[in-house]
Design an enzyme around this catalytic site. Structure first.
Site, PDB file in Angstrom:
ATOM      1  N   CYS A  46       0.709  -1.080  -0.158  1.00 41.90           N
ATOM      2  CA  CYS A  46      -0.151  -0.247  -0.278  1.00 41.90           C
ATOM      3  C   CYS A  46       1.115   1.999   0.059  1.00 41.90           C
ATOM      4  CB  CYS A  46      -1.006   0.216   0.917  1.00 41.90           C
ATOM      5  SG  CYS A  46      -1.970   1.675   1.674  1.00 41.90           S
ATOM      6  N   CYS A  51      -0.287   3.878   2.347  1.00 40.68           N
ATOM      7  CA  CYS A  51       0.664   3.023   3.471  1.00 40.68           C
ATOM      8  C   CYS A  51       1.405   4.417   4.538  1.00 40.68           C
ATOM      9  CB  CYS A  51       0.682   1.992   3.565  1.00 40.68           C
ATOM     10  SG  CYS A  51      -1.673   1.405   3.884  1.00 40.68           S
TER      11      CYS A  51
END
Length: 107
Positions: free
Chosen positions: A32, A35
């Site tokens: 991700c 993230c």
């Protein structure tokens, strides 16, 4: 004081839901991109406010149960728990000011 520690499906209840302090949970995964943008912000907040709030992160790749139980449908998801109750939740990468605002009342 501070730093973000890892939390797992096995210890989520004990470390988050039964915590005496408010807890910010960062649900993330290694694939991700957003993230990775949010992680250093949460580290900064943990360094500054770790004495009043617990900061934890959960790898959703290795801990699928808790995210499913807590309606985490996208990453990153940031949740704030107080007294075992979910009080705030954010989906997607957020700025430092937004995340600090989420915990401001608990500082």
């Amino acid at each position: 004081m501070g730093a973000v520690s890892d939390v797992t499906d096995a210890d989520f209840e004990e470390r988050v839901l039964k915590s005496d302090k408010p807890v910010m949970v960062d649900y993330w995964a290694d694939w991700c991109g957003p993230c990775k943008q949010v992680s250093p912000i949460i580290e900064e907040l943990a360094e500054a406010h770790g004495d009043k709030i617990t900061f934890v992160k959960m790898d959703t790749n290795t801990n699928p149960v808790t995210p499913a139980n807590n309606h985490v449908l996208g990453l990153p998801t940031i949740q704030v728990y107080v007294g075992g109750e979910l009080v705030k939740a954010f989906k997607g990468a957020k700025s430092k000011s937004v995340l600090k605002g989420a915990i401001e009342e608990y500082l």
